[in-house]
Design a protein around this motif. Sequence first.
Motif, mmCIF file in Angstrom:
data_model
loop_
_atom_site.group_PDB
_atom_site.id
_atom_site.type_symbol
_atom_site.label_atom_id
_atom_site.label_comp_id
_atom_site.label_asym_id
_atom_site.label_seq_id
_atom_site.Cartn_x
_atom_site.Cartn_y
_atom_site.Cartn_z
ATOM 1 N N PRO A 202 -1.254 2.387 -10.100
ATOM 2 C CA PRO A 202 0.119 2.010 -10.449
ATOM 3 C C PRO A 202 0.167 0.708 -11.248
ATOM 4 N N SER A 203 1.197 0.566 -12.040
ATOM 5 C CA SER A 203 1.382 -0.631 -12.859
ATOM 6 C C SER A 203 1.625 -1.849 -11.965
ATOM 7 N N PRO A 204 1.093 -3.023 -12.340
ATOM 8 C CA PRO A 204 0.363 -3.325 -13.579
ATOM 9 C C PRO A 204 -1.148 -3.128 -13.484
ATOM 10 N N ARG A 205 -1.618 -2.330 -12.516
ATOM 11 C CA ARG A 205 -2.986 -1.835 -12.422
ATOM 12 C C ARG A 205 -3.972 -2.832 -11.823
ATOM 13 N N SER A 206 -3.954 -4.093 -12.234
ATOM 14 C CA SER A 206 -4.846 -5.063 -11.604
ATOM 15 C C SER A 206 -4.342 -5.445 -10.216
ATOM 16 N N TYR A 207 -3.037 -5.321 -9.989
ATOM 17 C CA TYR A 207 -2.455 -5.435 -8.658
ATOM 18 C C TYR A 207 -1.297 -4.447 -8.587
ATOM 19 N N TYR A 208 -1.110 -3.864 -7.404
ATOM 20 C CA TYR A 208 -0.151 -2.766 -7.279
ATOM 21 C C TYR A 208 0.033 -2.463 -5.799
ATOM 22 N N SER A 209 0.895 -1.515 -5.486
ATOM 23 C CA SER A 209 1.054 -1.075 -4.102
ATOM 24 C C SER A 209 1.349 0.420 -4.079
ATOM 25 N N PHE A 210 1.162 1.018 -2.916
ATOM 26 C CA PHE A 210 1.460 2.439 -2.745
ATOM 27 C C PHE A 210 1.670 2.717 -1.261
ATOM 28 N N ASP A 211 2.320 3.828 -0.977
ATOM 29 C CA ASP A 211 2.550 4.262 0.404
ATOM 30 C C ASP A 211 1.750 5.529 0.680
ATOM 31 N N TYR A 212 1.269 5.616 1.895
ATOM 32 C CA TYR A 212 0.602 6.831 2.347
ATOM 33 C C TYR A 212 0.872 6.938 3.835
ATOM 34 N N GLY A 213 1.569 8.019 4.248
ATOM 35 C CA GLY A 213 1.932 8.148 5.648
ATOM 36 C C GLY A 213 2.756 6.957 6.113
ATOM 37 N N ASP A 214 2.361 6.372 7.241
ATOM 38 C CA ASP A 214 3.080 5.228 7.795
ATOM 39 C C ASP A 214 2.537 3.888 7.332
ATOM 40 N N VAL A 215 1.688 3.888 6.325
ATOM 41 C CA VAL A 215 1.055 2.652 5.867
ATOM 42 C C VAL A 215 1.521 2.298 4.463
ATOM 43 N N HIS A 216 1.880 1.032 4.280
ATOM 44 C CA HIS A 216 2.119 0.489 2.948
ATOM 45 C C HIS A 216 0.899 -0.345 2.572
ATOM 46 N N ALA A 254 10.212 -5.834 0.323
ATOM 47 C CA ALA A 254 10.974 -4.615 0.037
ATOM 48 C C ALA A 254 10.616 -3.452 0.946
ATOM 49 N N TYR A 255 9.389 -3.411 1.459
ATOM 50 C CA TYR A 255 8.919 -2.219 2.162
ATOM 51 C C TYR A 255 8.891 -2.451 3.669
ATOM 52 N N ASP A 256 9.662 -1.653 4.369
ATOM 53 C CA ASP A 256 9.751 -1.729 5.823
ATOM 54 C C ASP A 256 8.862 -0.656 6.435
ATOM 55 N N ALA A 257 7.582 -0.751 6.175
ATOM 56 C CA ALA A 257 6.633 0.249 6.656
ATOM 57 C C ALA A 257 6.201 -0.065 8.079
ATOM 58 N N ARG A 258 5.746 0.971 8.768
ATOM 59 C CA ARG A 258 5.248 0.778 10.120
ATOM 60 C C ARG A 258 4.025 -0.127 10.122
ATOM 61 N N TRP A 259 3.147 0.071 9.139
ATOM 62 C CA TRP A 259 1.936 -0.737 9.006
ATOM 63 C C TRP A 259 1.849 -1.291 7.589
ATOM 64 N N LYS A 260 1.325 -2.500 7.467
ATOM 65 C CA LYS A 260 1.088 -3.101 6.161
ATOM 66 C C LYS A 260 -0.374 -3.538 6.072
ATOM 67 N N VAL A 261 -1.058 -3.012 5.067
ATOM 68 C CA VAL A 261 -2.466 -3.325 4.827
ATOM 69 C C VAL A 261 -2.587 -3.928 3.431
ATOM 70 N N VAL A 262 -3.234 -5.077 3.325
ATOM 71 C CA VAL A 262 -3.435 -5.745 2.041
ATOM 72 C C VAL A 262 -4.936 -5.807 1.780
ATOM 73 N N PHE A 263 -5.352 -5.486 0.555
ATOM 74 C CA PHE A 263 -6.781 -5.576 0.237
ATOM 75 C C PHE A 263 -6.997 -6.275 -1.093
ATOM 76 N N PHE A 264 -8.015 -7.139 -1.120
ATOM 77 C CA PHE A 264 -8.426 -7.857 -2.326
ATOM 78 C C PHE A 264 -9.861 -8.320 -2.129
ATOM 79 N N HIS A 265 -10.506 -8.757 -3.191
ATOM 80 C CA HIS A 265 -11.963 -8.910 -3.174
ATOM 81 C C HIS A 265 -12.445 -10.163 -2.438
ATOM 82 N N TYR A 266 -12.010 -11.336 -2.844
ATOM 83 C CA TYR A 266 -12.536 -12.583 -2.276
ATOM 84 C C TYR A 266 -12.003 -12.801 -0.852
ATOM 85 N N PRO A 267 -12.878 -13.128 0.114
ATOM 86 C CA PRO A 267 -12.427 -13.250 1.503
ATOM 87 C C PRO A 267 -11.963 -14.666 1.846
#
Length: 389
Positions: A202-216, A254-267
Motif C-alpha cells: 500500500p501507498s506510500p510503500r516504504s511505510y503503510y498499514s493493512f488489516d487482516y482479521g482482528d489485527v491492524h 484511526a483504527y480501533d482494531a482488537r490487536w495492533k502490531v507494528v513492525f520495522f527493521h531497527y530494534p
Amino acid sequence: MLTIVKGPYLQRPTTETMTIMWETSEPAAGQVDLWASERIHSGHRGNYKPPERLVSSVRHAEPATIHRLALRGLEPGTLYFYQIYAENAAGERVQSGPHPLKTAVPRGVPFSFTVTSETGGYSGFDVTDGRINRNIFRRMGQYRPDIALFVGDLVNDGHRYEDWETYFFGPGKEFLRSTPFYSCLGNHEDHAEWYDAFMDFPSPRSYYSFDYGDVHFTCLDSTEWIPSASYPHSAGEIRPGNAQFDFLVRDLEAYDARWKVVFFHYPPYVSGGYQVEDLRQICPLLERYGVDLVINSHTIVYERSHPLRSGQVDEEGGIVYLVAGGAGAMPEWLLPKREWHTSQSLAVPHFLQVTATSSRLEIRAIDEEGRLFDSFRIRKGNDGKKTYD
C-alpha cells in the motif's frame, strides 16, 4: 526462450481481492485465471478437486517483464486456485499453476501468520550456501500460514538484481506462490528501485498499514528515521511534521482494531549489538494508542522483551518487543549478559508462528530444524485489559 524468472507470488490480500505477480525473461502479455475450489473426502490435492469452474480471468495485453494483475470480487476467507500465463510477440507461451490462494479473513475469524528476516542480511556470514534460507521457508510452509511478514534485509544488496533471486524469491519460491507476504525496508534494501518493482504494498510503500482479521498491522521505515549517515542516531526527523511520524499518529488513531502490531527493521530494545535507542522516541506514541506487539530485526538473533511501558516492565499494559532476526544466527552479537528489558533471548536461525484470535495472540519461536524454543500468549479481555503467559 520465454521463461518465468520469478514467481508467481501473492500480494495485497484483502477479503475481496488478491494481486498476483511474476517476472518473465522478456516482455510478454500476461493473464491470470482464477478457479473455484471444492472440498472432497479424499487425499487428492489436499482434499480439493482439481479446478473445474472458472471464476475470473484477468489479462494485460501490454508486454511487460514484471507482471502485476489484481483479482477482484472474491469471497472472504475463501480458497481458490489460480494459474498464470505469459505470451511473447513470437507466440511463445509459458504457464504456472494451478496454485492455491486464500483471501483475507474478516474480523472475528482467527488466522495465523509467520515472521522472519535477514534472508539476505546474514548472507555475508553464511557458510551453509543458502541452506538456512531454504530450511526457514520450508519450515514456515509446514505451518500453512495465511500471510507472512519479513522484517527487512531480504537481500544483501538491494541494488543488485541477482540478489533478489538468490536470497529471497529463489529459496522462497514454493512458499511465496501460496502465501501473501508483506515486508519492511531494511538497511540492506537501501531504498533500491527493485524493492518497489517487485512489491505491491500500500501507498506510500516504504511505510503503510493493512488489516487482516482482528489485527491492524503498521509497517514503518526505520531506515528513513535512522539514515546510514547518522546511524545509530536519528537525523532529527522523529517528530511531528515528519511525513512518516504524522502517518503513524493518524494510522494508530484511526483504527480501533482488537490487536495492533507494528513492525520495522531497527530494534529499539535488544540486549545485543545494533540496538537503536533513538527509536524509543516513538514508544510513548505506540503506548498511547494501544499497540500490543512490536516486531524488529537487524540484530541477527531472537529476543523477546518483558511487556514494557514508560521505560519499565508493565505486566498489565506494556508492549512486547520481539527481535526476529531469523534467517541466520550471530551469537557473538549478543551482550555478555541480558539487559533488564529482556525476557528470553537466543541466537539460532528461526521464525515466528503467530495465531491471532479475538481474545489472544499466541506466539511461537521455532528453529530451522522445527524445534520450539520459546512461546508466550497475550490475552485480552472484553475490557481491553491484557495478561501475559
